[in-house]
Motif scaffolding. Sequence first.
Motif, PDB file in Angstrom:
ATOM      1  N   LYS A  74      34.490  -0.523  13.960  1.00 34.94           N
ATOM      2  CA  LYS A  74      34.286   0.223  12.713  1.00 34.94           C
ATOM      3  C   LYS A  74      32.803   0.324  12.370  1.00 34.94           C
ATOM      4  O   LYS A  74      32.303   1.390  11.979  1.00 34.94           O
ATOM      5  CB  LYS A  74      35.049  -0.485  11.584  1.00 34.94           C
ATOM      6  CG  LYS A  74      34.919   0.191  10.228  1.00 34.94           C
ATOM      7  CD  LYS A  74      35.777  -0.528   9.193  1.00 34.94           C
ATOM      8  CE  LYS A  74      35.259  -1.931   8.942  1.00 34.94           C
ATOM      9  NZ  LYS A  74      36.062  -2.635   7.916  1.00 34.94           N
ATOM     10  N   ASN A  75      32.061  -0.761  12.556  1.00 33.55           N
ATOM     11  CA  ASN A  75      30.629  -0.760  12.245  1.00 33.55           C
ATOM     12  C   ASN A  75      29.841   0.086  13.236  1.00 33.55           C
ATOM     13  O   ASN A  75      28.898   0.782  12.856  1.00 33.55           O
ATOM     14  CB  ASN A  75      30.102  -2.197  12.244  1.00 33.55           C
ATOM     15  CG  ASN A  75      30.531  -2.965  11.007  1.00 33.55           C
ATOM     16  OD1 ASN A  75      30.097  -2.687   9.903  1.00 33.55           O
ATOM     17  ND2 ASN A  75      31.408  -3.930  11.190  1.00 33.55           N
ATOM     18  N   LEU A  76      30.221   0.028  14.510  1.00 36.55           N
ATOM     19  CA  LEU A  76      29.541   0.854  15.508  1.00 36.55           C
ATOM     20  C   LEU A  76      29.823   2.336  15.278  1.00 36.55           C
ATOM     21  O   LEU A  76      28.952   3.185  15.500  1.00 36.55           O
ATOM     22  CB  LEU A  76      29.989   0.443  16.921  1.00 36.55           C
ATOM     23  CG  LEU A  76      29.555  -0.941  17.399  1.00 36.55           C
ATOM     24  CD1 LEU A  76      30.102  -1.211  18.796  1.00 36.55           C
ATOM     25  CD2 LEU A  76      28.039  -1.079  17.395  1.00 36.55           C
ATOM     26  N   LEU A  77      31.035   2.660  14.832  1.00 37.51           N
ATOM     27  CA  LEU A  77      31.378   4.051  14.524  1.00 37.51           C
ATOM     28  C   LEU A  77      30.525   4.578  13.375  1.00 37.51           C
ATOM     29  O   LEU A  77      30.036   5.713  13.416  1.00 37.51           O
ATOM     30  CB  LEU A  77      32.872   4.151  14.172  1.00 37.51           C
ATOM     31  CG  LEU A  77      33.393   5.540  13.792  1.00 37.51           C
ATOM     32  CD1 LEU A  77      33.207   6.523  14.936  1.00 37.51           C
ATOM     33  CD2 LEU A  77      34.875   5.463  13.407  1.00 37.51           C
ATOM     34  N   SER A  78      30.313   3.752  12.366  1.00 40.96           N
ATOM     35  CA  SER A  78      29.489   4.148  11.225  1.00 40.96           C
ATOM     36  C   SER A  78      28.050   4.423  11.662  1.00 40.96           C
ATOM     37  O   SER A  78      27.442   5.420  11.247  1.00 40.96           O
ATOM     38  CB  SER A  78      29.512   3.041  10.161  1.00 40.96           C
ATOM     39  OG  SER A  78      28.632   3.341   9.104  1.00 40.96           O
ATOM     40  N   VAL A  94      29.167  11.640  18.505  1.00 45.57           N
ATOM     41  CA  VAL A  94      29.603  10.303  18.095  1.00 45.57           C
ATOM     42  C   VAL A  94      30.424   9.664  19.207  1.00 45.57           C
ATOM     43  O   VAL A  94      30.280   8.472  19.511  1.00 45.57           O
ATOM     44  CB  VAL A  94      30.429  10.371  16.784  1.00 45.57           C
ATOM     45  CG1 VAL A  94      31.146   9.054  16.517  1.00 45.57           C
ATOM     46  CG2 VAL A  94      29.543  10.728  15.613  1.00 45.57           C
ATOM     47  N   ASN A  95      31.299  10.465  19.811  1.00 48.45           N
ATOM     48  CA  ASN A  95      32.151   9.987  20.900  1.00 48.45           C
ATOM     49  C   ASN A  95      31.318   9.389  22.029  1.00 48.45           C
ATOM     50  O   ASN A  95      31.623   8.315  22.560  1.00 48.45           O
ATOM     51  CB  ASN A  95      32.985  11.167  21.428  1.00 48.45           C
ATOM     52  CG  ASN A  95      34.352  10.739  21.906  1.00 48.45           C
ATOM     53  OD1 ASN A  95      34.485   9.712  22.528  1.00 48.45           O
ATOM     54  ND2 ASN A  95      35.359  11.543  21.625  1.00 48.45           N
ATOM     55  N   VAL A  96      30.241  10.092  22.392  1.00 47.17           N
ATOM     56  CA  VAL A  96      29.385   9.630  23.496  1.00 47.17           C
ATOM     57  C   VAL A  96      28.623   8.361  23.103  1.00 47.17           C
ATOM     58  O   VAL A  96      28.592   7.380  23.862  1.00 47.17           O
ATOM     59  CB  VAL A  96      28.389  10.735  23.911  1.00 47.17           C
ATOM     60  CG1 VAL A  96      27.469  10.234  25.026  1.00 47.17           C
ATOM     61  CG2 VAL A  96      29.142  11.982  24.377  1.00 47.17           C
ATOM     62  N   ILE A  97      28.014   8.364  21.924  1.00 41.52           N
ATOM     63  CA  ILE A  97      27.223   7.207  21.494  1.00 41.52           C
ATOM     64  C   ILE A  97      28.108   5.983  21.294  1.00 41.52           C
ATOM     65  O   ILE A  97      27.741   4.863  21.667  1.00 41.52           O
ATOM     66  CB  ILE A  97      26.445   7.537  20.204  1.00 41.52           C
ATOM     67  CG1 ILE A  97      25.337   8.539  20.504  1.00 41.52           C
ATOM     68  CG2 ILE A  97      25.855   6.274  19.582  1.00 41.52           C
ATOM     69  CD1 ILE A  97      24.467   8.903  19.329  1.00 41.52           C
ATOM     70  N   LEU A  98      29.296   6.195  20.728  1.00 45.09           N
ATOM     71  CA  LEU A  98      30.203   5.067  20.526  1.00 45.09           C
ATOM     72  C   LEU A  98      30.602   4.439  21.855  1.00 45.09           C
ATOM     73  O   LEU A  98      30.704   3.217  21.975  1.00 45.09           O
ATOM     74  CB  LEU A  98      31.437   5.521  19.748  1.00 45.09           C
ATOM     75  CG  LEU A  98      32.415   4.414  19.328  1.00 45.09           C
ATOM     76  CD1 LEU A  98      31.711   3.374  18.454  1.00 45.09           C
ATOM     77  CD2 LEU A  98      33.611   4.995  18.588  1.00 45.09           C
ATOM     78  N   ILE A 117      40.187   7.817  21.467  1.00 45.94           N
ATOM     79  CA  ILE A 117      41.032   8.986  21.207  1.00 45.94           C
ATOM     80  C   ILE A 117      41.884   8.748  19.957  1.00 45.94           C
ATOM     81  O   ILE A 117      42.182   9.688  19.214  1.00 45.94           O
ATOM     82  CB  ILE A 117      41.909   9.337  22.431  1.00 45.94           C
ATOM     83  CG1 ILE A 117      42.479  10.747  22.296  1.00 45.94           C
ATOM     84  CG2 ILE A 117      43.031   8.330  22.623  1.00 45.94           C
ATOM     85  CD1 ILE A 117      41.453  11.841  22.268  1.00 45.94           C
ATOM     86  N   ARG A 118      42.242   7.476  19.693  1.00 50.61           N
ATOM     87  CA  ARG A 118      42.994   7.168  18.471  1.00 50.61           C
ATOM     88  C   ARG A 118      42.107   7.280  17.231  1.00 50.61           C
ATOM     89  O   ARG A 118      42.543   7.760  16.190  1.00 50.61           O
ATOM     90  CB  ARG A 118      43.575   5.751  18.558  1.00 50.61           C
ATOM     91  CG  ARG A 118      44.729   5.602  19.545  1.00 50.61           C
ATOM     92  CD  ARG A 118      45.344   4.210  19.469  1.00 50.61           C
ATOM     93  NE  ARG A 118      46.475   4.069  20.376  1.00 50.61           N
ATOM     94  CZ  ARG A 118      46.390   3.611  21.614  1.00 50.61           C
ATOM     95  NH1 ARG A 118      45.203   3.273  22.111  1.00 50.61           N
ATOM     96  NH2 ARG A 118      47.453   3.513  22.374  1.00 50.61           N
ATOM     97  N   VAL A 119      40.862   6.850  17.359  1.00 52.98           N
ATOM     98  CA  VAL A 119      39.956   6.835  16.205  1.00 52.98           C
ATOM     99  C   VAL A 119      39.387   8.221  15.913  1.00 52.98           C
ATOM    100  O   VAL A 119      39.354   8.664  14.759  1.00 52.98           O
ATOM    101  CB  VAL A 119      38.807   5.828  16.458  1.00 52.98           C
ATOM    102  CG1 VAL A 119      37.758   5.917  15.349  1.00 52.98           C
ATOM    103  CG2 VAL A 119      39.352   4.408  16.559  1.00 52.98           C
TER     104      VAL A 119
END
Length: 427
Positions: A74-78, A94-98, A117-119
Motif C-alpha cells: 500500500k505504501n509503495l503504491l502511494s 504506476v504499474n511499472v514502478i510498483l 492485477i488485483r490492485v
Amino acid sequence: MWLLLLLFIVLIVINMPIAFVIGISGSGYFLLNSDIPWAVLVQRVVAQTQSFTFLAVPFFLFAGNLMNETGITKNLLSLSRLLTRRMYGSIAQVNVILSTLMGGISGSATADAGMEIRVLGPEMDRLGYPKGYTAAVTCLSSLITATIPPSLGLILYGFVGEVSIGKLFVAGIIPGLIMCGVLMITVNITSRKRGFEVPTDDIKPASFNEILDNLKSSVWALLFPLILILGIRFGFFTPSEAGAFAVVYALFVGIFIYKELTWEKFKKALINSIIDNGAIILIIAFSGIFSYALTYGNVPTIMSKFILGLTTNPQAMVLIMLSFLFITGMLVDSNVNILLLTPIFLPVVQGLGIDPVHFGICMMTIVTMGIMTPPVGTAVYIVCGIHNCSIQDYVKESLPFFAAIIIEVIILVFVPQLTTFLPNLLF
C-alpha cells in the motif's frame, strides 16, 4: 536418451503437471537401463534438496508473502502514484514502478503480477484502458522481479550453477532499473499514441516535501534489498541466512512499524508459502532424477560440442542460447528451465570466457519471460483469468513490451559491463 526426451514431450503435450513430467520421464530412463541401480533413483530425489544454499528459497518466499500482508504494498503504491501523476498513461506507469519497487519484496514475477492485477486492474478499467493492454503491462512489468534482488530465479541459478548469489543479487540491480526505464518509455509512447491519461495543467508535479513524506512511510520496504546486499557482501549472513533474516525483518515491520500484521494475515501468508514451496520443492526434487539421466547419457557434453560447432563468437553464442531458452520458456516452467538447462549451458559459457554472473542475469530475464508467453505461461493465465481478458487481446497488446525487453537483453549481451560493474566494484 531419445526415449527419455520423447516421453518428456508426450507428457508435456497431454498437459501433465510439470513436476510429474520430469519425475516420470527421468524414472523411465532408469528403468530402461538395467546397469543403473534403482536405489540411485531415490538417492537423487533426496540429494537434490540437500543443500544449505537452497534454504534461501522457502525463507524468501515466506518473507515475500508476509510483506504483502503488512501494508508495504500500500505504501509503495502511494509512492508510485505520486511519482507518475504528471506522466502520460499515469496508472500504467504506476504499474511499472510498483513492479520495480516490489522486486525487492516478493522475489517472484508470478506473485507480483497476480497482486498488481488485483490492485490496479479495476482502476485501469475505470480509466478506459483496454483489458489486453492492462494485462500486458502488468505481466511484462513483473519481469523486473527476475533481476531486482532477492530474485528467486537468481537463487536457483546460483544454487545449481555454483555461482555467487551475492554477486548475482548485485548484478541484477542495473539491468532491473534499465528494464524499468525501457518499459516506462514504451508505456509513454503507446499512451501518447492512443491517448491514455493525457496529463492536464491542473495536475502539479510532485513536490520535494510530498516525495519526502511518502519516502518516510516506504523506507522500510526500500531498505530491505539494500540491507540484504550489504549483509551478504560484508559477511553478516550467507544467502540462506539472509532468507531467515528476511522473515524476521518482515515480521518486525508488520508488527511494530506498520502494525498491520494480524494473526489471520500471518496464517494466510504461511498457507500461501507452504503451497508455493511445495510446488517448487517437488519440481526440484524430481529434477534430480532427470538431471542425473541427462548427465549419465552425456547430454551436456553432446550439447556443448553442438553449440560450439555453430560459432565461436561469445556474443553470438549467448544470443543462440537465449533464443533457445525463449522457445523452451514458452513450453516449460521457468524453474524447470533453470534446473535442467543451467548445468548444460554454463560449462559452454565459461569455456568461452563469459562471466557466469553476466550470463545468469541475461538467462533469468529470458527464462522468466517464458511465464508471460502462451501456451504454458503461468503468469499469463493468472493475470488474464483474474482480469477476465482473452489471451488473444493480451498477445496483441503485449508485442511492444516484448520488443522493448528483447532490445534491452541484446544491449546487455553486447555491453556486459552493465551487469558486471557493480559486482566487480563491491566484491
